[in-house]
Design a protein around this motif. Structure first.
Motif, PDB file in Angstrom:
ATOM      1  N   LYS A  53      -3.866  -6.094  -2.027  1.00  0.00           N
ATOM      2  CA  LYS A  53      -5.053  -6.803  -1.762  1.00  0.00           C
ATOM      3  C   LYS A  53      -4.776  -8.382  -1.795  1.00  0.00           C
ATOM      4  O   LYS A  53      -5.465  -9.252  -1.142  1.00  0.00           O
ATOM      5  N   SER A  74      -1.687  -1.729  -5.871  1.00  0.00           N
ATOM      6  CA  SER A  74      -2.825  -1.898  -4.867  1.00  0.00           C
ATOM      7  C   SER A  74      -3.447  -3.287  -4.969  1.00  0.00           C
ATOM      8  O   SER A  74      -3.883  -3.812  -4.094  1.00  0.00           O
ATOM      9  N   CYS A 110      -6.716   0.629   2.832  1.00  0.00           N
ATOM     10  CA  CYS A 110      -5.766   1.689   1.832  1.00  0.00           C
ATOM     11  C   CYS A 110      -5.825   1.088   0.361  1.00  0.00           C
ATOM     12  O   CYS A 110      -5.759   2.129  -0.368  1.00  0.00           O
ATOM     13  N   ALA A 111      -5.652  -0.167   0.055  1.00  0.00           N
ATOM     14  CA  ALA A 111      -5.688  -0.417  -1.332  1.00  0.00           C
ATOM     15  C   ALA A 111      -7.050   0.028  -2.039  1.00  0.00           C
ATOM     16  O   ALA A 111      -7.098   0.569  -3.100  1.00  0.00           O
ATOM     17  N   ALA A 132       2.350   1.467  -3.538  1.00  0.00           N
ATOM     18  CA  ALA A 132       1.252   2.054  -4.275  1.00  0.00           C
ATOM     19  C   ALA A 132       0.944   3.369  -4.201  1.00  0.00           C
ATOM     20  O   ALA A 132       0.934   4.303  -5.125  1.00  0.00           O
ATOM     21  N   GLN A 133       0.912   4.062  -2.885  1.00  0.00           N
ATOM     22  CA  GLN A 133       0.744   5.353  -2.801  1.00  0.00           C
ATOM     23  C   GLN A 133       1.655   6.198  -3.298  1.00  0.00           C
ATOM     24  O   GLN A 133       1.711   7.147  -3.983  1.00  0.00           O
ATOM     25  N   CYS A 161       0.921  -1.265   0.120  1.00  0.00           N
ATOM     26  CA  CYS A 161      -0.125  -0.256   0.040  1.00  0.00           C
ATOM     27  C   CYS A 161       0.706   1.334  -0.214  1.00  0.00           C
ATOM     28  O   CYS A 161       0.541   2.327  -0.819  1.00  0.00           O
ATOM     29  N   GLU A 221      -1.996   1.080  -9.552  1.00  0.00           N
ATOM     30  CA  GLU A 221      -3.219   0.027  -9.635  1.00  0.00           C
ATOM     31  C   GLU A 221      -2.807  -1.322  -9.399  1.00  0.00           C
ATOM     32  O   GLU A 221      -3.365  -2.232  -8.811  1.00  0.00           O
ATOM     33  N   GLN A 278      -6.907   3.452  -2.722  1.00  0.00           N
ATOM     34  CA  GLN A 278      -6.230   4.015  -3.724  1.00  0.00           C
ATOM     35  C   GLN A 278      -6.853   3.440  -5.087  1.00  0.00           C
ATOM     36  O   GLN A 278      -6.827   4.292  -6.116  1.00  0.00           O
TER      37      GLN A 278
END
Lengths: 308, 520
Positions: free
Chosen positions: A86, A82, A94-95, A66-67, A63, A79, A98
């Motif tokens: 998952k 994220s 958080c995923a 990804a951020q 996460c 993407e 996003q």
């Protein structure tokens, strides 16, 4: 951050996610170009690797990665990360958040809605989800939403698809072209501060001090009060490398820092430009200096066990 | 006791009051709030979600619950047909849940008739009656069960997945396999013989092995089609139930697109190799199919015709490196087969990618042998991820084919036939382009395909918050009779894997190439 500063380097090696967390915290608090080398630094974890399947990434929080990619403007990669979050975690909230932003940025509102409805069912994210659901109903307000417009400004809207070879090379860790990617982001938006600081950090972490100096003109796109500390150090190192430490330095240089580097230079000369002796002399006295990291890097490279 | 008797009359009076109040409430609710003395009738149709309108539905499908996407204080829905009593639903909530037993009765009585959803909404100025939504009830039933993989919309290597069994006549769902309990094993390509669960195969990748779990009447055996090869997949049962055509020697590479605003997918996939082989389960032997394992070509995704006399498959020239993955466009081919003499004819091309500039994927022949349903897209690699993937139908009477009008602008892909050849299910990303859902379409004897409808759910708002994908949907007439725990344990017992014997004369098998990244 104060606690992170006190932690021994061994602790970082034990839990490499600390490198990423500290690096991220430094960036988001605006201290990256000033304090990066106060903390243990390691390229592989400071700037995360690009492929989720990289074993190094297993220890990192997807996460968080990804951020970072989302803030950089690499929406597709965010993407994927994220979804990786998952898959590897237990559906972290958080995923989903996003992914909502990603789909809104991609103008795929129909895909954002189920994620928002899911978030709406949670106690802590209800208000966040309701806010974005309202925005989806009033599309004109979407343009003004702060976090979205911030990413919209920096995200690249054309792919590397015209160059398939580059595309495949990008996804190969061994050949990952950090420099190319960050430069591409800066071409898209010269005000992408994150891409700029990541690029400069990449140069610093790999000891490419000359490139740091070459990129200093880009500073004019940002509102830094003078040349950030770490970049000044790179310029000073270039002077030391050129065996030329002039008495008179450019005006923008910090005087105290220049004095410190004069002292480094004298020490270096005293030990007949021996990296190891200079490092032993200085490492305890000036622990947060980039010069110390730089000497360690040179030694690592010489001993051919570079971690980079 | 005395005290109770003393207060008896008060208790009775209280109960009477409650009963009268309840009666009054329901009377008022029904006859005043839902009074249709005054209403405005409009020609507009109501917006409902999922879109259950102008479609053909099976007589044995579960109630098509939906919600009305119209603002109002009260909702009134009448579901009716030509015969029988209609179903009335009154609600303050736009979600419409249709009672299952009455729905079933209504559909059974009205096979071949039209089914109406009459929606009225109470707005500020009174009731508004919309023009009814019309669906048709088909005469032919749909297979009662759907098996599918439930996965994330984008997946990489560490796949979280489930194989689920869903009863289409009600909403019962059962998890058959869950990656939570399979130690990271990947399972896919579940394939049933004659849409029956007595004999089925599940492809497994576990412990660096690639094998098949074959269930025959409750006994699960594990067979590795080729012990040395990196991959085998895409199974198709020969109608005799003894042979399975599959792709072996598979290799492929998955990589991700890095950059920002790509309107399509973030993952790319490149096939590097593949041959078609015939696995004989009775003799536990494997033989490559002549004409479908040629040098210099990738051959994959075999599919038997209903009578077992033809094997359909895909073929494309090999590319020199994964960088050329865009060039992979499969031709549709077939080869004749004589099961009695175990002999093969010459392979013939049915659709040439050179002519169409498109690649074919997932050919599936209807059980009656009349139609071939397949996908075409701008390139064949992993077509389920390609937004441009569409469904096509070939009439095997004259080999003419057409793009189906039911296609959407997003991926319409993996499909499966019901045992009576009148229904097919397919995985579609039509609703938003990300979350794949299972859609069903009716096809008549002339090959006319009708508007699809999404898998019905008990909760009207189900799809509003469901963020997983339906993958590899396959019909079955019955439920899997195996215990889930037995199946999980049997699947992972790798010491029981039997390597199929390679029949001499079979095409040369390439050794494992360490340079190739065998993702998945």
């Amino acid at each position: 951050m104060a606690e992170a500063e006190k932690l021994p380097e061994k602790q970082y090696q034990k839990d490499p996610s600390l490198y990423t967390k500290v690096f991220n915290a430094l960036f988001y608090s605006g201290r990256l170009p000033y304090e990066e080398f106060k903390y243990p630094a390691y390229l592989a974890y400071n700037i995360p690797p690009p492929r989720p399947t990289n074993p190094r990434i297993a220890v990192l929080d997807p996460c968080l990665i990804a951020q970072a990619y989302l803030d950089l403007g690499l929406v597709n990669h965010a993407e994927l990360m994220s979804y990786w979050a998952k898959e590897s975690g237990d559906d972290p909230v958080c995923a989903d958040k996003q992914l909502v932003l990603i789909y809104i940025l991609k103008e795929n509102f129909r895909a954002a809605r189920p994620l928002l409805m899911r978030l709406k069912k949670t106690i802590h994210q209800r208000s966040w989800a309701e806010k974005y659901l309202k925005l989806l109903d009033d599309k004109s307000a979407l343009g003004q939403e702060e976090s979205l417009s911030r990413i919209r400004k920096v995200m690249i809207d054309s792919d590397f698809r015209e160059d398939e070879e580059l595309l495949i090379r990008l996804t190969n860790d061994a050949q990952f072209d950090y420099e190319g990617v960050f430069n591409r982001l800066l071409e898209k938006n010269k005000h992408n501060k994150m891409a700029f600081e990541y690029l400069m950090s990449y140069y610093l972490l790999t000891g490419q001090t000359q490139k740091v100096e070459e990129n200093l003109p880009r500073l004019s796109c940002f509102a830094y009060p003078g040349i950030p500390h770490n970049y000044q150090e790179a310029v000073l190192i270039n002077m030391i490398k050129g065996n030329a430490m002039p008495q008179k330095l450019p005006e923008k240089m910090d005087k105290a820092l220049a004095d410190k580097y004069r002292y480094f230079y004298e020490t270096y000369r005293k030990y007949k430009f021996s990296d190891i002796d200079t490092l032993n002399e200085l490492k305890d006295k000036h622990p947060g200096s980039y010069f110390i990291y730089y000497l360690k890097l040179r030694l690592d490279k010489n001993e051919k066990y570079s971690q980079i | 006791m005395k005290n109770i008797l003393k207060y008896n009359k008060y208790i009775f009076a209280g109960m009477l009051f409650v009963a009268l109040s309840a009666f009054a409430y329901f009377f008022v609710e029904r006859n005043v709030f839902y009074s249709f003395r005054y209403y405005i009738k409009i020609t507009e149709k109501p917006v409902i979600y999922p879109d259950y309108a102008d479609t053909v539905i099976p007589p044995n499908i579960a109630p098509l619950n939906f919600y009305i996407n119209e603002n109002g204080a009260r909702y009134y829905v009448k579901v009716f047909s030509k015969k029988g009593k209609g179903i009335v639903i009154r609600s303050r909530n736009p979600g419409v849940k249709i009672p299952i037993s009455r729905w079933r009765r209504l559909l059974t009585e009205n096979k071949g008739n039209e089914l109406y959803f009459e929606v009225s909404v109470k707005k500020e100025n009174g009731w508004v009656k919309y023009s009814p939504l019309i669906n048709k009830i088909a005469k032919e039933e749909i297979d009662s069960f759907l098996f599918y993989r439930e996965i994330r919309p984008q997946f990489y290597r560490k796949i979280k997945m489930k194989i689920c069994e869903r009863n289409l006549e009600n909403y019962a769902k059962r998890v058959i396999l869950d990656s939570k309990f399979t130690n990271g094993a990947c399972f896919n390509c579940h394939s049933f013989l004659h849409n029956d669960t007595d004999k089925f195969i599940i492809q497994v990748r576990y412990d660096r092995r690639n094998y098949m779990a074959v269930n025959e009447g409750g006994r699960v055996s594990l067979i590795a089609p080729m012990s040395r090869k990196p991959g085998s997949a895409y199974l198709s049962w020969h109608p005799d139930g003894e042979k399975v055509a599959l792709t072996m020697n598979m290799s492929y590479k998955v990589f991700n697109r890095f950059a920002g605003m790509v309107p399509e997918e973030v993952l790319e996939y490149g096939d590097l190799d593949g041959d078609i082989a015939l696995l004989n389960l009775k003799e536990n032997s494997i033989l490559t199919v002549p004409g479908a394992c040629r040098d210099g070509r990738i051959e994959t995704q075999p599919a038997w015709s209903g009578d077992g006399r033809h094997l359909y498959f895909l073929s494309a020239p090999k590319v020199s490196s994964v960088k050329e993955y865009k060039k992979i466009k499969y031709d549709l081919m077939r080869v004749s087969y004589n099961a009695e003499s175990n002999t093969w004819g010459n392979a013939e091309t049915l659709i040439s990618s050179a002519e169409t500039d498109m690649g074919v994927t997932f050919p599936k022949v209807s059980p009656d042998g009349r139609f071939l349903l397949f996908c075409m897209t701008d390139r064949s690699s992993f077509s389920i991820l390609r937004a441009k993937t569409d469904l096509y139908l070939m009439d095997l009477k004259d080999n003419s084919y057409k793009r189906l009008e039911i296609n959407s602008e997003n991926a319409d892909s993996y499909h499966s036939w019901s045992s009576n050849s009148r229904w097919f299910v397919f995985a579609s990303k039509r609703d938003g382009g990300v979350f794949t859902r299972a859609y069903f379409s009716y096809i008549d004897e002339e090959g006319r395909v009708f508007k699809p409808f999404v898998l019905p759910q008990r909760e009207p708002y189900f799809y509003e918050s469901f963020t997983s994908a339906y993958n590899v949907p396959e019909f079955s007439r019955g439920r899997i009779k195996l215990n889930r725990f037995y199946l999980t344990n049997a699947l992972l017992d790798t010491k029981n894997i039997i390597d199929a014997k390679e029949i001499p004369g079979s095409a040369a098998a390439p050794a494992w190439d360490n340079k190739v990244n065998y993702n998945y």
